[in-house]
Design an enzyme around this catalytic site. Structure first.
Site, PDB file in Angstrom:
ATOM      1  N   GLY A 249      10.351  -5.860  12.630  1.00 31.77           N
ATOM      2  CA  GLY A 249       9.960  -4.852  13.609  1.00 31.77           C
ATOM      3  C   GLY A 249      11.054  -3.915  14.050  1.00 31.77           C
ATOM      4  N   GLY A 285      11.563  -5.235   7.528  1.00 30.51           N
ATOM      5  CA  GLY A 285      11.063  -4.526   6.349  1.00 30.51           C
ATOM      6  C   GLY A 285      11.454  -3.066   6.463  1.00 30.51           C
ATOM      7  N   ARG A 322      -0.055   6.020   6.099  1.00 33.07           N
ATOM      8  CA  ARG A 322       0.458   5.931   7.472  1.00 33.07           C
ATOM      9  C   ARG A 322      -0.009   7.050   8.407  1.00 33.07           C
ATOM     10  NH1 ARG A 322       4.837   6.168   9.236  1.00 33.07           N
ATOM     11  NH2 ARG A 322       4.792   4.533  10.750  1.00 33.07           N
ATOM     12  N   TYR A 326      -2.081   5.058  11.175  1.00 32.28           N
ATOM     13  CA  TYR A 326      -1.312   4.736  12.386  1.00 32.28           C
ATOM     14  C   TYR A 326      -0.868   5.976  13.142  1.00 32.28           C
ATOM     15  CZ  TYR A 326       0.045   0.235  10.112  1.00 32.28           C
ATOM     16  OH  TYR A 326       0.092  -0.992   9.514  1.00 32.28           O
ATOM     17  N   CYS A 352     -11.827  13.126  -0.072  1.00 34.53           N
ATOM     18  CA  CYS A 352     -13.019  13.566   0.663  1.00 34.53           C
ATOM     19  C   CYS A 352     -13.129  12.821   1.991  1.00 34.53           C
ATOM     20  CB  CYS A 352     -14.247  13.349  -0.190  1.00 34.53           C
ATOM     21  SG  CYS A 352     -14.136  14.267  -1.718  1.00 34.53           S
ATOM     22  N   GLU A 353     -12.178  13.020   2.864  1.00 33.48           N
ATOM     23  CA  GLU A 353     -12.152  12.426   4.205  1.00 33.48           C
ATOM     24  C   GLU A 353     -11.429  13.415   5.111  1.00 33.48           C
ATOM     25  OE1 GLU A 353     -13.170   9.352   5.247  1.00 33.48           O
ATOM     26  OE2 GLU A 353     -13.518   8.390   3.316  1.00 33.48           O
TER      27      GLU A 353
END
Ligand SMILES: Cc1ncc(COP(=O)(O)O)c(C=O)c1O
Length: 424
Positions: A249, A285, A322, A326, A352-353
């Site tokens: 984190g 990470g 991302r 998010y 298509c979004e």
């Protein structure tokens, strides 16, 4: 008095003579060879971040278990394995990757709220360092399994300390009370007592992971205090722990600043870990690989309407999730500085979004069709969250080390899209 200056940081991605380079390679050379969209990683940047954290934690016995989910490319894992990294895995697939890359099993910890029996068995067989157990059900299943295999499973309980850490998005907060992750603080002691008596379990440590993209040390200090108090309590019960795993984190800057520094983190955390007498594990990470990657994409069209200017690129949300998942923010800039007029644009993909965007309301040099853009700080949770949605083959990945570029994963083909299906 002699002054010792800190070694200059590697500028992994920088414009030289108006052209973006990764280390010493012009990224246009990479595109000429491997096309777009293209993920490009800097091996030097990955090594530098790992070394920074490793050196900062040096005063205490520790292990950095790199969180494979951030970027599991074998070339990334091999680069880290060579530095002595361990791995934090969350699936049998990640175990397979970590072992293929040469990360020794005794440096692997297995996190995750829903490990299957097959995954537990594979990790037991491999001889991993510890399982981060997240429920009583998992603990009992693991004990039964270990008994049938004639083994004892090394275990840390992932404790949920009830800390609502200030991450930028609710989806990356995991330490508060009402999350599916971890064992509620009030149950932890009892469950350790149960674990200590189970025939297939060897209690080894305590684990906590309070969220992702955390930019201050304070929540970590609170989490650490919580679990070291628990370790003391358990010692009084005759249950001796070897280590504390503070999870991952550690936050980075997406705007090009410093983020959470390894030095600040270590300065505050290390003395308290030393007091506890425990070994320290961390599972970063994003901190290690986030800034070590860019996504290169080509502008297909420019379109205006409804008071908006859309820059339509050949990379979409399937390549980089991302921004839409998010609300992740990534710097976007032309690969070749044009010096042209700036303006406000939405950088969007071909999917298509309506949620398929890479950057919204961005002030940038307005590109032209055919030009290349670089989307920065995508080394973590970039390729690893990609999909083939809209039947788009996933991009290639390239690793640059100094003046050498190596293909780390080839671009998928149309045949790859149907390879696992039986109706061909
Ligand atoms: C248990 C655990 N450890 C480590 C990480 C790595 O987080 P980060 O990439 O933010 O360091 C995660 C991320 O979700 C996680 O769930």
């Amino acid at each position: 008095m002699e002054t010792v200056s800190a070694p200059a940081r590697l500028e992994a991605f920088a414009h030289r003579d108006g052209l973006l380079h990764c280390e010493r390679v012009p990224v246009t050379d990479l595109v000429a060879r491997w096309g777009t969209p293209l993920y490009v990683y800097s091996a030097g940047a990955i090594r530098e971040r790992f070394a920074e954290l490793d050196e900062a934690l040096a005063p205490v016995p520790h292990m950095i278990a790199y969180s494979v989910k951030a970027n599991g490319n074998l070339s990334v894992l091999r680069t880290l394995a060579a530095m002595g990294a361990g791995a934090d895995i969350v699936s049998g697939g990640e175990l397979h990757r970590a072992m293929l890359a040469g990360i020794p099993p005794e440096r692997i910890v297995f996190s995750g709220v829903g490990k299957t029996i097959h995954e537990l068995a594979a990790a037991l067989q491999a001889g991993i360092y510890a399982f981060n157990v997240e429920s009583e059900g998992e603990l009992c299943a693991l004990s039964d399994l270990a008994c049938t295999m004639g083994m004892r499973a090394p275990v840390a309980l992932r404790v949920n300390p009830g800390i609502d850490s200030p991450t930028p998005h609710a989806y990356t907060r995991t330490g508060h009370a009402a999350t599916k992750f971890g064992i509620p603080a009030e149950r932890a002691r009892d469950l350790y007592c149960i674990a200590a008596k189970l025939p297939g379990i060897r209690v080894r440590g305590v684990d906590v992971h309070i969220g992702s993209q955390i930019l201050s040390v304070e929540p970590y200090l609170r989490a650490l205090e919580h679990v070291t108090d628990l370790a003391l309590d358990l010692r009084r019960e005759g249950i001796e722990l070897e280590y504390v795993d503070l999870g991952g984190g550690l936050g980075i800057s997406y705007e090009g600043g410093e983020g959470l520094s390894a030095r600040d983190f270590a300065e505050q955390i290390v003395p308290r870990v030393q007091e506890s007498g425990l070994r320290l594990l961390v599972e970063p990470g994003r901190y290690i690989v986030g800034a070590a990657g860019v996504l290169l994409t080509r502008v297909l069209y420019i379109k205006e309407g409804g008071g908006k200017r859309f820059v339509i690129t050949d990379a979409g949300m399937n390549d980089l999730l991302r921004p839409s998942h998010y609300a992740g923010w990534h710097a976007v800039e032309p690969v070749v500085a044009s010096g042209r007029a700036r303006g406000q644009v939405d950088v969007v993909g071909p999917i298509c979004e309506t949620g398929d965007f890479l950057a919204l309301d961005r002030d940038m040099e307005i590109p032209r069709p055919g030009e290349l853009l670089a989307i920065h700080t995508v080394g973590a949770y970039g390729f690893s969250m990609s999909s083939q949605y809209n039947q788009r083959p996933r991009p290639a990945e390239v690793m640059v080390d100094g003046d050498t570029a190596t293909l780390a994963r080839r671009r998928e083909t149309l045949d790859d899209l149907v390879a696992a299906e039986t109706g061909i």
